[in-house]
Design a protein around this motif. Structure first.
Motif, PDB file in Angstrom:
ATOM      1  N   ALA A 184      36.631   3.858  24.662  1.00 40.27           N
ATOM      2  CA  ALA A 184      35.570   4.856  24.762  1.00 40.27           C
ATOM      3  C   ALA A 184      35.375   5.343  26.190  1.00 40.27           C
ATOM      4  O   ALA A 184      35.110   6.527  26.428  1.00 40.27           O
ATOM      5  N   GLY A 185      35.531   4.435  27.161  1.00 36.53           N
ATOM      6  CA  GLY A 185      35.358   4.823  28.559  1.00 36.53           C
ATOM      7  C   GLY A 185      36.400   5.824  29.014  1.00 36.53           C
ATOM      8  O   GLY A 185      36.096   6.809  29.690  1.00 36.53           O
ATOM      9  N   GLN A 186      37.664   5.600  28.638  1.00 32.92           N
ATOM     10  CA  GLN A 186      38.737   6.520  29.008  1.00 32.92           C
ATOM     11  C   GLN A 186      38.525   7.886  28.379  1.00 32.92           C
ATOM     12  O   GLN A 186      38.718   8.922  29.016  1.00 32.92           O
ATOM     13  N   ALA A 187      38.124   7.886  27.103  1.00 28.14           N
ATOM     14  CA  ALA A 187      37.926   9.150  26.413  1.00 28.14           C
ATOM     15  C   ALA A 187      36.768   9.926  27.024  1.00 28.14           C
ATOM     16  O   ALA A 187      36.874  11.134  27.281  1.00 28.14           O
ATOM     17  N   ALA A 188      35.655   9.252  27.286  1.00 33.26           N
ATOM     18  CA  ALA A 188      34.494   9.929  27.843  1.00 33.26           C
ATOM     19  C   ALA A 188      34.791  10.496  29.223  1.00 33.26           C
ATOM     20  O   ALA A 188      34.303  11.579  29.579  1.00 33.26           O
ATOM     21  N   ALA A 189      35.596   9.801  30.018  1.00 32.05           N
ATOM     22  CA  ALA A 189      35.904  10.255  31.367  1.00 32.05           C
ATOM     23  C   ALA A 189      36.698  11.556  31.367  1.00 32.05           C
ATOM     24  O   ALA A 189      36.665  12.310  32.339  1.00 32.05           O
ATOM     25  N   ALA A 190      37.420  11.825  30.279  1.00 28.94           N
ATOM     26  CA  ALA A 190      38.236  13.031  30.214  1.00 28.94           C
ATOM     27  C   ALA A 190      37.426  14.266  29.832  1.00 28.94           C
ATOM     28  O   ALA A 190      37.917  15.387  29.947  1.00 28.94           O
ATOM     29  N   ILE A 191      36.189  14.076  29.374  1.00 33.54           N
ATOM     30  CA  ILE A 191      35.361  15.172  28.885  1.00 33.54           C
ATOM     31  C   ILE A 191      34.338  15.545  29.946  1.00 33.54           C
ATOM     32  O   ILE A 191      33.439  14.761  30.249  1.00 33.54           O
ATOM     33  N   LEU A 204      36.638  14.010  16.180  1.00 35.66           N
ATOM     34  CA  LEU A 204      37.104  15.149  16.974  1.00 35.66           C
ATOM     35  C   LEU A 204      38.010  14.680  18.105  1.00 35.66           C
ATOM     36  O   LEU A 204      37.736  13.677  18.763  1.00 35.66           O
ATOM     37  N   GLN A 205      39.097  15.411  18.328  1.00 35.40           N
ATOM     38  CA  GLN A 205      40.016  15.150  19.431  1.00 35.40           C
ATOM     39  C   GLN A 205      40.361  16.475  20.101  1.00 35.40           C
ATOM     40  O   GLN A 205      40.424  17.513  19.439  1.00 35.40           O
ATOM     41  N   ILE A 206      40.579  16.434  21.421  1.00 32.21           N
ATOM     42  CA  ILE A 206      41.041  17.620  22.135  1.00 32.21           C
ATOM     43  C   ILE A 206      42.353  17.295  22.840  1.00 32.21           C
ATOM     44  O   ILE A 206      42.661  16.132  23.119  1.00 32.21           O
ATOM     45  N   LYS A 207      43.117  18.338  23.131  1.00 34.89           N
ATOM     46  CA  LYS A 207      44.393  18.173  23.809  1.00 34.89           C
ATOM     47  C   LYS A 207      44.247  18.578  25.266  1.00 34.89           C
ATOM     48  O   LYS A 207      43.884  19.718  25.580  1.00 34.89           O
ATOM     49  N   LEU A 208      44.509  17.642  26.175  1.00 34.26           N
ATOM     50  CA  LEU A 208      44.414  17.916  27.596  1.00 34.26           C
ATOM     51  C   LEU A 208      45.619  18.713  28.079  1.00 34.26           C
ATOM     52  O   LEU A 208      46.628  18.853  27.378  1.00 34.26           O
ATOM     53  N   ARG A 209      45.541  19.209  29.308  1.00 34.16           N
ATOM     54  CA  ARG A 209      46.614  20.046  29.855  1.00 34.16           C
ATOM     55  C   ARG A 209      47.926  19.289  30.019  1.00 34.16           C
ATOM     56  O   ARG A 209      48.996  19.890  30.039  1.00 34.16           O
ATOM     57  N   ASP A 210      47.846  17.958  30.162  1.00 34.59           N
ATOM     58  CA  ASP A 210      49.077  17.178  30.301  1.00 34.59           C
ATOM     59  C   ASP A 210      49.694  16.811  28.959  1.00 34.59           C
ATOM     60  O   ASP A 210      50.669  16.067  28.894  1.00 34.59           O
ATOM     61  N   GLY A 211      49.125  17.330  27.854  1.00 38.45           N
ATOM     62  CA  GLY A 211      49.685  17.084  26.536  1.00 38.45           C
ATOM     63  C   GLY A 211      49.083  15.923  25.784  1.00 38.45           C
ATOM     64  O   GLY A 211      49.381  15.726  24.614  1.00 38.45           O
ATOM     65  N   ARG A 212      48.201  15.150  26.437  1.00 40.07           N
ATOM     66  CA  ARG A 212      47.584  13.995  25.762  1.00 40.07           C
ATOM     67  C   ARG A 212      46.450  14.452  24.855  1.00 40.07           C
ATOM     68  O   ARG A 212      45.647  15.303  25.228  1.00 40.07           O
ATOM     69  N   TRP A 213      46.405  13.829  23.672  1.00 41.50           N
ATOM     70  CA  TRP A 213      45.247  13.993  22.796  1.00 41.50           C
ATOM     71  C   TRP A 213      44.251  12.889  23.120  1.00 41.50           C
ATOM     72  O   TRP A 213      44.629  11.716  23.230  1.00 41.50           O
ATOM     73  N   VAL A 214      42.972  13.244  23.283  1.00 47.13           N
ATOM     74  CA  VAL A 214      41.953  12.234  23.552  1.00 47.13           C
ATOM     75  C   VAL A 214      40.807  12.419  22.563  1.00 47.13           C
ATOM     76  O   VAL A 214      40.435  13.545  22.229  1.00 47.13           O
ATOM     77  N   PRO A 215      40.249  11.309  22.056  1.00 45.30           N
ATOM     78  CA  PRO A 215      39.098  11.414  21.156  1.00 45.30           C
ATOM     79  C   PRO A 215      37.847  11.807  21.923  1.00 45.30           C
ATOM     80  O   PRO A 215      37.675  11.438  23.087  1.00 45.30           O
TER      81      PRO A 215
END
Length: 360
Positions: free
Chosen positions: A23-30, A219-230
């Motif tokens: 959860a921490g990694q995912a939240a940090a990306a948003i 819900l998941q989004i796709k970051l610019r580096d191609g990774r999908w994150v929840p």
């Protein structure tokens, strides 16, 4: 919990590979933006530029407004399937839909209501009065959030604050929509790191989208580096997507974000409500002259919203809808990165050994 009743079977719903992240990694990306903070415009612009998506807090919508719509929408979706169709009409594209998304073969483990905010295309008077009242109150509130976000985006771009808002909110002939998605718990247990598709990956064609969900993830989004994150669920916040039209209006400075939904695996349904800020059919969509530098060339040919919407309805969810409207590749665009979390394509990842052609 009432499951979806529809002619198509669960074996026809494709699977997708799901990212593994805490959860921490995912939240940090948003990115998170306090809409009431003094630096909100700059923060919104940075989020739209870097991710195309952000969590909005201090939005001013009372919790009771969203809670009322959530409870009344869940009561509606618990009704027999024919009652739901009778009350709202079958989705063509407006109305009640189940599993089928659009007319080009996309399916997902969901049911939904898609309603027009600015016209009488859907007989909302046929909906149960408590649901109709909740929809009207919620939509009025979320439209204001969308308008404030559009003002902040404009300010962050250095253009008149009213420019983008005037294209959408309250525009005569505007094309604002609200979509209520219900994802019941899915009985299929997918193998390995796969999940059942709730809503396939796509970008939104409008200028912006404003989403609110209940406490159930998916819900998941796709970051610019191609990774999908929840995206960790947060019923107290709204989530804002950059749409294809805003990408064109900014000449690619802000980029629409790919997103998707994985069907719930636990005992709780997921319910999300999305406001889509689209403009009038005759509105020209082209890079704003105010954002163009001297000598900068447009990356897109000019089109109207009506033209783009008609083209989008002919595509599948995962298609690159802006492709036919691009004039040249953007020199500053990041290279396309291979998706490290592709949809399952082997027999072991497809329900009942379904064929790869059914995968988005």
């Amino acid at each position: 919990m009432v499951a979806i009743t529809a002619p198509s079977s669960i074996e026809q719903i494709p699977l997708m590979r799901c990212p593994k992240a805490n959860a921490g990694q995912a939240a940090a990306a948003i990115p998170c933006v306090d809409l009431s903070a003094p630096g909100a415009a700059a923060a919104v612009a940075d989020a739209c530029r870097s991710v195309g998506f952000f969590r909005a807090t201090n939005h001013g919508v009372p919790a009771g407004v969203a809670d009322a719509l959530e409870s009344r929408a869940m009561a509606f979706f618990a009704l027999p399937a024919q009652d739901k169709v009778d009350m709202s009409g079958a989705a063509r594209p407006l109305g009640y839909g189940s599993k089928t998304i659009g007319s080009n073969g996309d399916v997902g483990w969901l049911e939904y209501l898609l309603l027009s905010v600015s016209s009488n295309s859907v007989k909302v008077s046929s909906l149960p009065p408590p649901l109709r009242t909740a929809l009207e109150e919620y939509t009025a509130a979320v439209r204001e959030v969308g308008g404030r976000v559009l003002e902040l985006i404009a300010e962050g771009l250095g253009v008149d604050r009213a420019l983008l808002r005037s294209m959408v909110v309250g525009r005569e002939g505007g094309d604002e929509l609200v979509r209520v998605n219900h994802y019941p718990p899915c009985p299929l247990r997918a193998p390995g790191d796969c999940g059942v598709t709730g809503f396939g990956e796509h970008t939104d064609p409008q200028i912006i989208s404003v989403l609110r969900s209940n406490c159930t993830a998916g819900l998941q989004i796709k970051l610019r580096d191609g990774r999908w994150v929840p995206v960790p669920p947060d019923p107290e916040s709204f989530f804002v997507n950059v749409g294809d039209s805003l990408q064109v209006l900014t000449n690619g400075r802000f980029r629409s974000v790919k997103h998707r939904v994985v069907a719930p695996e636990g005992a709780q349904s997921r319910l999300s409500v999305i406001y889509f800020g689209g403009t009038a059919a005759s509105q020209r969509i082209a890079p704003l002259p105010q954002v163009m530098r001297d000598g900068e060339q447009s990356l897109y040919r000019e089109f109207t919203w009506g033209e783009y919407k008609r083209a989008a309805y002919k595509t599948r969810l995962g298609d690159h809808r802006l492709g036919p409207f691009e004039l040249r590749a953007a020199a500053s665009e990041p290279a396309q990165v291979a998706d490290p979390q592709p949809h399952c394509s082997s027999g072991t990842c497809m329900p009942q050994q379904q064929q790869v052609a059914q995968v988005y």
